[in-house]
Structures are given as structure tokens and as C-alpha cells.
Scaffold this active site. Structure first.
Site, PDB file in Angstrom:
ATOM      1  N   ARG A 148     -24.816  -1.547   8.740  1.00 53.30           N
ATOM      2  CA  ARG A 148     -24.518  -2.970   8.573  1.00 53.30           C
ATOM      3  C   ARG A 148     -24.795  -3.768   9.845  1.00 53.30           C
ATOM      4  NH1 ARG A 148     -20.421  -3.518   4.378  1.00 53.30           N
ATOM      5  NH2 ARG A 148     -19.167  -4.893   5.655  1.00 53.30           N
TER       6      ARG A 148
ATOM      7  N   LYS B 276       0.843  -1.192   0.000  1.00 53.14           N
ATOM      8  CA  LYS B 276       0.000   0.000   0.000  1.00 53.14           C
ATOM      9  C   LYS B 276       0.886   1.253   0.000  1.00 53.14           C
ATOM     10  CE  LYS B 276      -4.484   1.185   1.976  1.00 53.14           C
ATOM     11  NZ  LYS B 276      -5.456   0.901   3.041  1.00 53.14           N
TER      12      LYS B 276
ATOM     13  N   GLU C 160     -18.957  -4.925  11.491  1.00 49.25           N
ATOM     14  CA  GLU C 160     -19.800  -4.063  12.320  1.00 49.25           C
ATOM     15  C   GLU C 160     -20.908  -4.826  13.043  1.00 49.25           C
ATOM     16  OE1 GLU C 160     -17.804  -1.609   9.207  1.00 49.25           O
ATOM     17  OE2 GLU C 160     -18.963  -3.480   9.174  1.00 49.25           O
TER      18      GLU C 160
END
Length: 618
Positions: A393, A282, A365
Site C-alpha cells: 500500500r 470487541k 502505510e
């Protein structure tokens, strides 16, 4: 500056290039991304890490015929460039400009609209099964990050994919990050895969040997297969995917474009479900992003040479983080829970100060909500900090696992209301509505920093579920006083006549600005801070319904089922004879763009509200 970049206007242009030219193109793309995002803001580190992988996709596969589904989708910038949108990048995430996520209405190459995590395998499998039903012929690829793989939905989809045995490829982009560093057993599992060089070497050598065994009967082959299976269990944790019925390929260097191209050539010939494990870095190509990828996940405009400079602004997230540390020092039962966002929700300091009382559950979540309810059921005081849009969610878990048992879990809804450039999938404009419908839940929204701190303190004393929602960005500071905050009590900030303007949360600031505009026109209105959605201040409503000709509510939420809806319902019961006007978002999704532009477009700016009042009372 760019030799190849502007000559690539569609995926077919890539196929004319050799490996050397493709490698040069990767460097140009990274330079372009850093320059462009430094001006517009956006998701930088994830896109820098996926350049070679994206080029390899488009080199081998043929979009829009073949379908690529990007999980979350914030890493699709390179895909947008390859599919003819490079010239539009100066408009990225701006009002009426290029979206920061895949959009089907933006390009035929965008197979599916995304924005939330862990959805790409489910969506891809749906596309693949529809293809099979219609007897069509094309490839489906679902790209998912290692962080997103912690989401339960991803495993539900993998389980189904293995069962169907349809032709589909999952690309696991493994960069060891989501926004913050990944945690949990799945992260450790992928680490073993990443570092297990022995398996890859032994596997290749064993297959080479068995290929030369004379054809002396099925017994030899069955025995060889059994040996290979045993070898896999002994040496490779990758057996998990294989046992689910999904062929595993990897790990593969995600920055070796030649190896990626060769792998995808092989995959294209392979029939059935497969997963390709690709290792990427990344932030690759930009030193600051490589060193601190978490800081360069989503960025505002910045100086390329200096990188992101630390802001001195106090945000609502940082206010929550500081206050949580202070409260935890007084109460050892207070714990903090996050779903892969300790820094984004301001809980970094809490994590460092009280690591034994801090829980990062990964991108999960629903699990976070039920986990918090379990903590509360055994006498712990959990605070779950989460972006408003992501708490959607966990809606069923709020009802079933918290509210039904009336457990004292506090939900801290960050990024409530309009968030700006990330658009439809990230605006938190539904929370007042979906929380409003849940019994046993106390719902409050502060008008400023000081009220947020008081609400956090108040939540410590409440023995039922609590939700506190607050906006993104710099914390507004209106007044610091010692007045008591009681559940269900609003605050009359400014007394006027004829019109009562009731705002909730961040909209109270807008109401005050509106009042100032009207004062210059000789119109003095009453401004009320309606800081509690549940329960409403029924006493104040009973006081004002006889006094004002106009009562107006303002909320940065959809009108259906929200704050104004509740006020309207109660005033109707009281027999209110004046005119009631609810101001909020209509029944539609709000596009991306500058927050002030969006508020003004949808009638929630101070000037638009003032104009409406003038039109009503003149």
C-alpha cells in the site's frame, strides 16, 4: 446446546424471529464462535463484537440483492453463519476449507472480496454507482471499523460519496480498536462523538419542538434550520460528516438489537448517503477477549477455560523488537515507526522503552513511508516495521519519497512469504519483485535469527534505503558465528558438486533439508545462502557459473521479477551453458491453508525440490 443456531440457514430465517429469540441467538452465536475458533484459530474478538450488528443487517436488508461490503473482512464470520455456512466452520482457514474473509466464489452473499483495510467505502460506492448507471434498485452498505477510518483511502471515498449524493450507507463499527489500541486525532474525534450524550438529547428535543411550530411561512423553517446547524457546530463534532454531505446517525448501542433494527428501518427509507455510528465492544461475551481484545484479534487454537497462553517460542518479530531496543540504546537517532501494529511487529518493548522515539501512525502505510522519509531527511534513522502484504500500500511512496532522494530509511518486512491461514490477501509473496525494481534500494533476507540481527546492525551503517524481509513464526537458529556480513556478499554454506542450490531468506532452511535428503541418496550438492537480492553477489555468480551443470534458485516469492529472475539475467549475461532452474510461485494467487501443505503443493518443500533435482541429474 443450540436452540436456534442450526435453524438459521439463510437470512430469511432471521426474519421469522422476534427480538427475544434474536437475543438468545446472539448468545448461541458467541458460544459457537468461541468453541469453533478455539479449535481452528482465527479472528475472534472482532467477530464477538459484531454479532447484533450482523443480525440486524440481515433482519432488515435482503442479501444477496442488497450488498454488504466488509472492510478487511475478518469480522464476517457471523455473516457467513447467517448465510448458510455454519456447518463448514470446522474447516475455517484450512486448506480447501472456508476462508477467513469474504469470498465471492464462496457465496452469493459475499458482495466483494476483502482482506486489507480502509477499502469498503470505495468498493461500496463503486457498486452503488454501477447500480445507478444500470438503473437497478438495491441497497449498498459498507462496514468500516474506527481503526480503518484512519486510512486515507477511507476519506477519499467519503469525499467522493458526499459529492455523488447516491443512496448508500456507511456503518462505522466503533470498538476503539484495530489490532492494537487506536491512536491519533480521528480516534479522539470518535471518542467525543461516543461520549457526547448532550447533543443527542438536545437534538431530539429541538426536533420535537420545531415539528409543532405552526406553518406560518418559510422564514420560520429557514431560521429553525439555521438554529439546528448552529447547535450542531456547538455541541456535535459529528458535523464533519454532515459537512461532507453525508447524513450522520448515532452514536447507537451496537449490542441493542432492537435499536439497531429500528435504525436500519429508518435508514432504508432515507435517500442519499448516510453514516451510522455504532458503538460495540470487541471480544464481547468471552471474558478473556473482553479484557485483552488485542490478544484475541487473530489467534491460534487455544484452551477456552485458560485462554491464550504466552508462547515461549522466539519469533522473528520478537528478535527484531529486542534488537531494535538494543540498537536504540547505542544510537539516539534511531526511531521506530509502525502502522497500527506495535505488538504484531514486535515493537511493544521499544514503545515502552523509548516512547518519545516510537511512532504509531495508525492504519496508514503510505503516510508511514513518507513520514519516515521526512525523518530521514533531517538526520533521524527511522525503521518502519510492517507486514509485507501491507507495504504494498506504500509502493509509490517507497519510490517517490525514499528511493528517489536516496534516504536512509529501513523497511522491516514482517510476514514475508507464505503466512498460511489468512490466504491470498495476506501472503507476502510479491515483495522481492516490487522491491527489486526500485533503484538505490538494498534488499536482504536472513536465513535465521542470527543473520537477522547482523542485518539490522548492518543497516545502521548503510546511508541509502534498506529493506529487510523475514517470515512469520518461530525464528530458525542455524549457526551463530562472528563472520562479517558485507553488502552484496552471499554465503557458501555447503560445498558439493554438479548442482548449486541458491536459496534466499527462509528458503535457505528448506535448501539445507533438501541437501540432507539428497545426501541419503548419495547426491552431494552445493548450498548457497543468497541473502542479498540487491545487490546480487556478482563475484560468487562468476565463480560458480563455470563449475556447475545445474544452478537452481529457490524463493518464497512469485518468480516474475524476483530473486531467480535477477540471477537468471546475470547468468545469461555471463553466457552460462548449464541448466538454470528457478523455483518459486507461479503467476497466480496462493490460497489459504497450512504453510507446509502450500509449500508442498507449489513445489517448494524440501522433498519436492529434492525430487526435482533427482529427476534432473539422474
Amino acid at each position: 446446546m443450540y436452540k436456534y443456531l442450526y435453524n438459521v440457514n439463510n437470512p430469511e430465517d432471521l426474519k421469522k424471529m422476534n427480538i427475544k429469540e434474536l437475543n438468545e441467538l446472539t448468545n448461541e452465536i458467541r458460544k459457537f464462535l468461541v468453541r469453533s475458533v478455539s479449535k481452528t484459530g482465527g479472528h475472534l474478538a472482532s467477530n464477538l463484537g459484531i454479532v447484533e450488528l450482523t443480525l440486524a443487517f440481515h433482519y432488515i436488508f435482503e442479501t444477496p440483492k442488497d450488498k454488504i461490503v466488509w472492510d478487511v473482512g475478518h469480522q464476517a464470520y457471523v455473516h457467513k453463519m447467517i448465510t448458510g455456512r455454519t456447518s463448514e466452520f470446522e474447516t475455517l482457514r484450512k486448506f480447501n476449507g472456508l476462508s477467513g474473509f469474504p469470498k465471492r466464489n464462496e457465496s452469493v452473499h459475499d458482495a466483494f472480496d476483502t482482506g486489507h483495510s480502509s477499502t469498503s467505502i470505495s468498493a461500496g460506492l463503486g457498486l452503488a454507482m454501477a447500480r445507478d448507471i444500470k438503473k437497478e434498485n438495491y441497497e449498498v452498505l459498507s462496514v468500516i471499523g474506527d481503526g480503518a477510518l484512519t486510512g486515507g483511502m477511507a476519506f477519499e471515498a467519503l469525499n467522493h460519496l458526499g459529492h455523488t449524493q447516491t443512496n448508500m450507507t456507511v456503518i462505522l463499527n466503533d470498538n476503539e480498536m484495530s489490532i492494537d489500541k487506536n491512536v491519533g486525532s480521528m480516534s479522539n474525534y470518535l471518542l467525543k462523538l461516543r461520549t457526547n450524550k448532550a447533543y443527542k438529547k438536545i437534538k431530539v428535543e429541538f426536533e420535537n419542538i420545531t415539528n409543532y411550530i405552526p406553518k406560518i411561512g418559510d422564514t420560520v423553517y429557514k431560521t429553525a434550520d439555521k438554529i439546528k446547524d448552529s447547535l450542531r457546530y456547538i455541541v456535535s463534532p459529528g458535523a464533519l460528516f454532515e459537512e461532507m454531505g453525508i447524513k450522520y446517525f448515532g452514536p447507537i448501542d451496537g449490542h441493542d438489537i432492537e435499536e439497531l433494527i429500528q435504525t436500519f428501518k429508518t435508514i432504508k427509507k432515507f435517500k442519499g448517503p448516510s453514516i451510522v455510528h455504532v458503538i460495540t465492544k470487541k471480544g464481547k461475551g468471552y471474558r478473556f477477549a473482553e479484557d485483552h481484545p488485542e490478544k484475541y484479534h487473530g489467534v491460534s487454537p487455544f484452551d477456552i477455560k485458560k485462554g491464550i497462553q504466552k508462547s515461549s517460542k522466539e519469533t522473528y518479530s520478537s528478535v527484531v523488537g529486542e534488537k531494535m531496543v538494543e540498537m536504540a540504546a547505542k544510537d539516539k537517532n534511531i526511531v521506530a515507526v509502525t502502522a497500527a501494529m506495535p505488538s504484531g511487529t514486535g515493537l511493544g518493548k521499544f514503545q515502552n522503552t523509548y516512547p518519545e522515539r516510537f511512532f504509531d501512525v495508525g492504519i496508514a502505510e503510505g503516510h508511514a513511508v513518507t513520514f519516515a522519509s521526512g525523518l530521514a531527511a533531517n538526520g533521524i534513522k527511522p525503521y518502519f516495521a510492517v507486514y509485507s502484504t501491507f507495504l504494498q500500500r506504500g509502493y509509490d511512496q517507497i519510490i517517490h519519497d525514499i528511493a528517489l532522494s536516496n534516504l536512509p530509511v529501513t523497511l522491516l518486512l514482517d510476514r514475508a512469504g507464505i503466512v498460511g491461514a489468512d490466504g491470498e490477501t495476506h501472503h507476502g509473496v510479491f515483495d522481492l519483485s516490487y522491491l527489486n525494481s526500485i533503484p538505490n534500494l538494498t534488499v536482504m533476507a536472513p536465513m535465521d535469527k542470527y543473520e537477522l540481527e547482523k542485518m539490522l546492525e548492518l543497516s545502521r551503517t548503510i546511508t541509502c534505503p534498506v529493506a529487510i524481509r523475514y517470515p512469520r513464526g518461530e525464528a530458525f537458529k542455524y549457526k551463530q558465528d562472528d563472520c562479517e556480513l558485507n553488502v552484496g556478499e552471499w554465503d557458501l554454506i555447503k560445498k558439493g558438486s554438479k548442482v548449486a542450490l541458491i536459496g534466499i531468506g527462509a528458503m535457505v532452511k528448506t535448501c539445507l533439508k533438501c541437501s540432507d535428503i539428497l545426501s541419503e541418496r548419495g547426491i552431494n550438492i552445493t548450498v548457497i545462502n543468497g541473502r542479498f537480492l540487491k545487490p546480487l553477489d556478482f563475484n560468487m555468480l562468476e565463480e560458480i557459473y563455470k563449475e556447475y551443470d545445474y544452478i537452481m534458485t529457490v524463493e518464497d516469492n512469485v518468480l516474475i521479477g524476483g530473486f531467480g529472475s535477477s540471477v537468471s539475467c546475470h547468468l545469461s549475461k555471463l553466457g552460462y551453458k548449464g541448466k538454470l532452474i528457478n523455483i518459486g510461485f507461479e503467476d497466480k494467487f496462493i490460497e489459504h491453508g497450512n504453510v507446509d501443505i502450500l509449500y508442498d503443493k507449489y513445489g517448494l518443500s524440501a522433498t519436492k525440490i529434492a525430487k526435482k533435482i533427482i529427476e534432473e541429474v539422474k
